[in-house]
Scaffold this motif. Structure first.
Motif, PDB file in Angstrom:
ATOM      1  N   THR A  33      16.309   7.901  -3.944  1.00 51.66           N
ATOM      2  CA  THR A  33      16.566   7.677  -2.526  1.00 51.66           C
ATOM      3  C   THR A  33      16.639   6.190  -2.212  1.00 51.66           C
ATOM      4  O   THR A  33      17.548   5.726  -1.503  1.00 51.66           O
ATOM      5  N   PHE A  34      15.692   5.419  -2.763  1.00 48.85           N
ATOM      6  CA  PHE A  34      15.649   3.997  -2.437  1.00 48.85           C
ATOM      7  C   PHE A  34      16.821   3.248  -3.059  1.00 48.85           C
ATOM      8  O   PHE A  34      17.288   2.252  -2.504  1.00 48.85           O
ATOM      9  N   ALA A  35      17.310   3.718  -4.197  1.00 49.61           N
ATOM     10  CA  ALA A  35      18.529   3.132  -4.757  1.00 49.61           C
ATOM     11  C   ALA A  35      19.678   3.260  -3.752  1.00 49.61           C
ATOM     12  O   ALA A  35      20.479   2.321  -3.573  1.00 49.61           O
ATOM     13  N   GLY A  36      19.735   4.401  -3.072  1.00 49.21           N
ATOM     14  CA  GLY A  36      20.749   4.581  -2.032  1.00 49.21           C
ATOM     15  C   GLY A  36      20.538   3.649  -0.854  1.00 49.21           C
ATOM     16  O   GLY A  36      21.497   3.109  -0.287  1.00 49.21           O
ATOM     17  N   VAL A  37      19.281   3.437  -0.477  1.00 45.67           N
ATOM     18  CA  VAL A  37      18.960   2.504   0.610  1.00 45.67           C
ATOM     19  C   VAL A  37      19.454   1.103   0.261  1.00 45.67           C
ATOM     20  O   VAL A  37      20.088   0.420   1.087  1.00 45.67           O
ATOM     21  N   LEU A  38      19.159   0.660  -0.958  1.00 46.76           N
ATOM     22  CA  LEU A  38      19.562  -0.676  -1.386  1.00 46.76           C
ATOM     23  C   LEU A  38      21.083  -0.818  -1.388  1.00 46.76           C
ATOM     24  O   LEU A  38      21.629  -1.850  -0.974  1.00 46.76           O
ATOM     25  N   ALA A  39      21.771   0.216  -1.870  1.00 45.57           N
ATOM     26  CA  ALA A  39      23.237   0.176  -1.889  1.00 45.57           C
ATOM     27  C   ALA A  39      23.803   0.161  -0.470  1.00 45.57           C
ATOM     28  O   ALA A  39      24.740  -0.586  -0.167  1.00 45.57           O
ATOM     29  N   ASP A  40      23.218   0.966   0.413  1.00 42.89           N
ATOM     30  CA  ASP A  40      23.664   0.968   1.808  1.00 42.89           C
ATOM     31  C   ASP A  40      23.388  -0.369   2.489  1.00 42.89           C
ATOM     32  O   ASP A  40      24.029  -0.717   3.480  1.00 42.89           O
ATOM     33  N   GLY A  41      22.415  -1.118   1.951  1.00 41.07           N
ATOM     34  CA  GLY A  41      22.103  -2.434   2.479  1.00 41.07           C
ATOM     35  C   GLY A  41      22.959  -3.537   1.893  1.00 41.07           C
ATOM     36  O   GLY A  41      22.778  -4.712   2.246  1.00 41.07           O
ATOM     37  N   GLY A  42      23.861  -3.192   0.989  1.00 42.78           N
ATOM     38  CA  GLY A  42      24.795  -4.188   0.480  1.00 42.78           C
ATOM     39  C   GLY A  42      24.556  -4.647  -0.937  1.00 42.78           C
ATOM     40  O   GLY A  42      25.172  -5.624  -1.381  1.00 42.78           O
ATOM     41  N   ALA A  43      23.691  -3.988  -1.700  1.00 42.22           N
ATOM     42  CA  ALA A  43      23.409  -4.400  -3.072  1.00 42.22           C
ATOM     43  C   ALA A  43      24.195  -3.562  -4.068  1.00 42.22           C
ATOM     44  O   ALA A  43      24.586  -2.419  -3.783  1.00 42.22           O
ATOM     45  N   ASP A  44      24.438  -4.140  -5.238  1.00 45.59           N
ATOM     46  CA  ASP A  44      24.897  -3.384  -6.394  1.00 45.59           C
ATOM     47  C   ASP A  44      23.649  -2.952  -7.153  1.00 45.59           C
ATOM     48  O   ASP A  44      22.824  -3.789  -7.538  1.00 45.59           O
ATOM     49  N   VAL A  45      23.493  -1.651  -7.394  1.00 44.30           N
ATOM     50  CA  VAL A  45      22.227  -1.102  -7.873  1.00 44.30           C
ATOM     51  C   VAL A  45      22.420  -0.388  -9.204  1.00 44.30           C
ATOM     52  O   VAL A  45      23.323   0.439  -9.354  1.00 44.30           O
ATOM     53  N   THR A  46      21.557  -0.716 -10.155  1.00 43.02           N
ATOM     54  CA  THR A  46      21.484   0.037 -11.397  1.00 43.02           C
ATOM     55  C   THR A  46      20.193   0.849 -11.378  1.00 43.02           C
ATOM     56  O   THR A  46      19.103   0.291 -11.254  1.00 43.02           O
ATOM     57  N   LEU A  47      20.326   2.163 -11.486  1.00 43.56           N
ATOM     58  CA  LEU A  47      19.189   3.080 -11.417  1.00 43.56           C
ATOM     59  C   LEU A  47      18.873   3.573 -12.826  1.00 43.56           C
ATOM     60  O   LEU A  47      19.695   4.245 -13.458  1.00 43.56           O
ATOM     61  N   TRP A  48      17.682   3.188 -13.316  1.00 41.03           N
ATOM     62  CA  TRP A  48      17.278   3.590 -14.653  1.00 41.03           C
ATOM     63  C   TRP A  48      16.576   4.937 -14.625  1.00 41.03           C
ATOM     64  O   TRP A  48      15.633   5.163 -13.865  1.00 41.03           O
ATOM     65  N   ALA A  49      17.055   5.863 -15.472  1.00 40.35           N
ATOM     66  CA  ALA A  49      16.435   7.174 -15.631  1.00 40.35           C
ATOM     67  C   ALA A  49      15.954   7.306 -17.067  1.00 40.35           C
ATOM     68  O   ALA A  49      16.628   6.861 -18.005  1.00 40.35           O
ATOM     69  N   ARG A  50      14.809   7.930 -17.241  1.00 42.96           N
ATOM     70  CA  ARG A  50      14.263   8.101 -18.595  1.00 42.96           C
ATOM     71  C   ARG A  50      15.172   8.992 -19.444  1.00 42.96           C
ATOM     72  O   ARG A  50      15.349   8.753 -20.642  1.00 42.96           O
ATOM     73  N   ARG A  51      15.758  10.011 -18.828  1.00 43.00           N
ATOM     74  CA  ARG A  51      16.582  10.965 -19.571  1.00 43.00           C
ATOM     75  C   ARG A  51      18.068  10.632 -19.394  1.00 43.00           C
ATOM     76  O   ARG A  51      18.540  10.442 -18.281  1.00 43.00           O
ATOM     77  N   GLU A  52      18.811  10.629 -20.492  1.00 43.81           N
ATOM     78  CA  GLU A  52      20.222  10.272 -20.442  1.00 43.81           C
ATOM     79  C   GLU A  52      21.039  11.249 -19.601  1.00 43.81           C
ATOM     80  O   GLU A  52      21.983  10.857 -18.916  1.00 43.81           O
ATOM     81  N   GLU A  53      20.671  12.540 -19.621  1.00 48.07           N
ATOM     82  CA  GLU A  53      21.456  13.497 -18.832  1.00 48.07           C
ATOM     83  C   GLU A  53      21.351  13.221 -17.332  1.00 48.07           C
ATOM     84  O   GLU A  53      22.311  13.425 -16.581  1.00 48.07           O
ATOM     85  N   VAL A  54      20.194  12.727 -16.890  1.00 48.00           N
ATOM     86  CA  VAL A  54      20.042  12.349 -15.483  1.00 48.00           C
ATOM     87  C   VAL A  54      20.870  11.104 -15.191  1.00 48.00           C
ATOM     88  O   VAL A  54      21.581  11.028 -14.183  1.00 48.00           O
ATOM     89  N   ALA A  55      20.791  10.126 -16.091  1.00 43.82           N
ATOM     90  CA  ALA A  55      21.571   8.894 -15.913  1.00 43.82           C
ATOM     91  C   ALA A  55      23.061   9.189 -15.876  1.00 43.82           C
ATOM     92  O   ALA A  55      23.810   8.613 -15.063  1.00 43.82           O
ATOM     93  N   ARG A  56      23.510  10.088 -16.737  1.00 43.45           N
ATOM     94  CA  ARG A  56      24.934  10.429 -16.777  1.00 43.45           C
ATOM     95  C   ARG A  56      25.378  11.090 -15.471  1.00 43.45           C
ATOM     96  O   ARG A  56      26.452  10.789 -14.938  1.00 43.45           O
ATOM     97  N   GLU A  57      24.546  11.979 -14.947  1.00 38.63           N
ATOM     98  CA  GLU A  57      24.896  12.619 -13.676  1.00 38.63           C
ATOM     99  C   GLU A  57      24.998  11.592 -12.550  1.00 38.63           C
ATOM    100  O   GLU A  57      25.925  11.630 -11.729  1.00 38.63           O
ATOM    101  N   ILE A  58      24.049  10.648 -12.528  1.00 34.43           N
ATOM    102  CA  ILE A  58      24.091   9.591 -11.507  1.00 34.43           C
ATOM    103  C   ILE A  58      25.360   8.758 -11.679  1.00 34.43           C
ATOM    104  O   ILE A  58      26.058   8.442 -10.701  1.00 34.43           O
ATOM    105  N   ARG A  59      25.676   8.434 -12.911  1.00 31.11           N
ATOM    106  CA  ARG A  59      26.813   7.552 -13.216  1.00 31.11           C
ATOM    107  C   ARG A  59      28.152   8.240 -12.951  1.00 31.11           C
ATOM    108  O   ARG A  59      29.070   7.632 -12.381  1.00 31.11           O
TER     109      ARG A  59
END
Length: 332
Positions: free
Chosen positions: A18-44
């Motif tokens: 959720t907070f990654a979305g807040v940061l992006a909505d505030g004008g940042a480029d955000v990289t969200l680290w997930a422990r599991r690759e399948e979660v990271a892939r879905e986000i990406r």
């Protein structure tokens, strides 16, 4: 720092996502680290994290990765959203955190050491303590994910760093206030989870608004006593990090700690209640740490002790709740 900061969020649970979305909505480029690759892939690839935020699309400026080096490369700042009780072990496995402003979203006290989260980040993450700030307030992630208006407090050791951290939170639906009371904001954010379990349990037992209002009010008194004893400022506890977060966490069915308390009040044991909630309710582990911390400082915290009696010692929730509100006469 560039006009469009590059920020890294470490932890892709419901609040980190959720907070990654807040940061992006505030004008940042955000990289969200997930422990599991399948979660990271879905986000990406799909800009979603359905395991934690179903039916919610992340902004295009949020990129997912399971590689820590990629997440931290070129970051102007780092946000930590890892469960409190696994934070130290996680940080000890990683290289030292980069020498950039760091913002903790984590609410809890570590069992066994009674350490605050900023202390763990400094020690286990080998971070500069002058760069470590914390965020707290009424932060129900499901509402923020829906971009409903709210306010939070960002606390850091200096006003300069607090201003930098708050500048990341420029989404139109989130207003960030600043503070230099890191201790007070952290204690408020941790202990309110314990009180929320007690309030949820009282509701699950069928008690009404008088009971819950009494527990919330006396819970705030407990939080304030402990926070002040540790060096926090009294006014912090009447603000967003104290009263604001406490009311939201104790009153809302969106709160994991409130839901866990409800399940306990209905008669489930701790393990079954935690399974029903399905996500980490930090108040369970934090309760014992808070009780130990308060005992060492000779601070009276009866609600916290009652929660410990239930979640750690097998006491009956109905007997504990009744005893809490049947104590001997004393000045308020």
């Amino acid at each position: 720092m560039s006009t469009r900061p590059r920020l890294s969020v470490l932890g892709a649970g419901s609040w980190g996502t959720t907070f990654a979305g807040v940061l992006a909505d505030g004008g940042a480029d955000v990289t969200l680290w997930a422990r599991r690759e399948e979660v990271a892939r879905e986000i990406r690839e799909q800009h979603s994290n359905r395991g934690y935020l179903p039916d919610h699309r992340l902004p295009d400026a949020v990129h997912g990765t399971s590689h820590l080096e990629e997440a931290l490369e070129g970051a102007d700042g780092v946000v930590l959203a890892i469960p409190a009780q696994s934070l130290r072990a996680t940080l000890e496995q990683w290289p030292a955190l980069p020498d950039v402003p760091l913002l903790s979203l984590i609410k809890g006290i570590e069992r066994g050491t009674d350490a605050r989260i900023s202390e763990i980040i400094t020690a286990a993450g080998r971070a500069d303590p002058g760069l470590v700030g914390v965020l707290s307030g009424p932060n129900l992630s499901a509402e923020i994910a829906e971009r409903r208006p709210c306010a939070s407090v960002v606390a850091a050791p200096t006003q300069e760093i607090a201003d930098v951290l708050a500048s990341w939170c420029e989404a139109p639906y989130l207003r960030a206030y600043t503070s230099t009371d890191v201790t007070g904001v952290e204690i408020a954010g941790a202990v309110k989870n314990v009180v929320a379990i007690a309030v949820g349990a009282a509701t699950g037992l069928g008690h009404g608004h008088n009971t819950t209002a009494s527990l919330i009010t006396r819970g705030l008194a407990e939080i304030t006593r402990l926070g002040v004893a540790l060096g926090g400022r009294r006014e912090t506890f009447s603000g967003l990090a104290g009263m604001g977060d406490l009311v939201a966490t104790c009153a809302s069915p969106l709160s994991r700690n409130h839901r866990l308390g409800l399940a306990l009040g209905r008669g489930l044991d701790v393990e079954a209640a935690a399974a029903e909630v399905g996500q980490t309710a930090e108040g369970v582990a934090t309760a014992r740490a808070v009780a130990d911390l308060s005992a060492g400082l000779d601070v009276d915290m009866p609600i916290t002790r009652a929660v410990v009696a239930v979640v750690d010692e097998g006491a009956r929730i109905d007997e504990v709740t009744t005893a809490l509100l049947s104590r001997s006469i004393r000045p308020e």
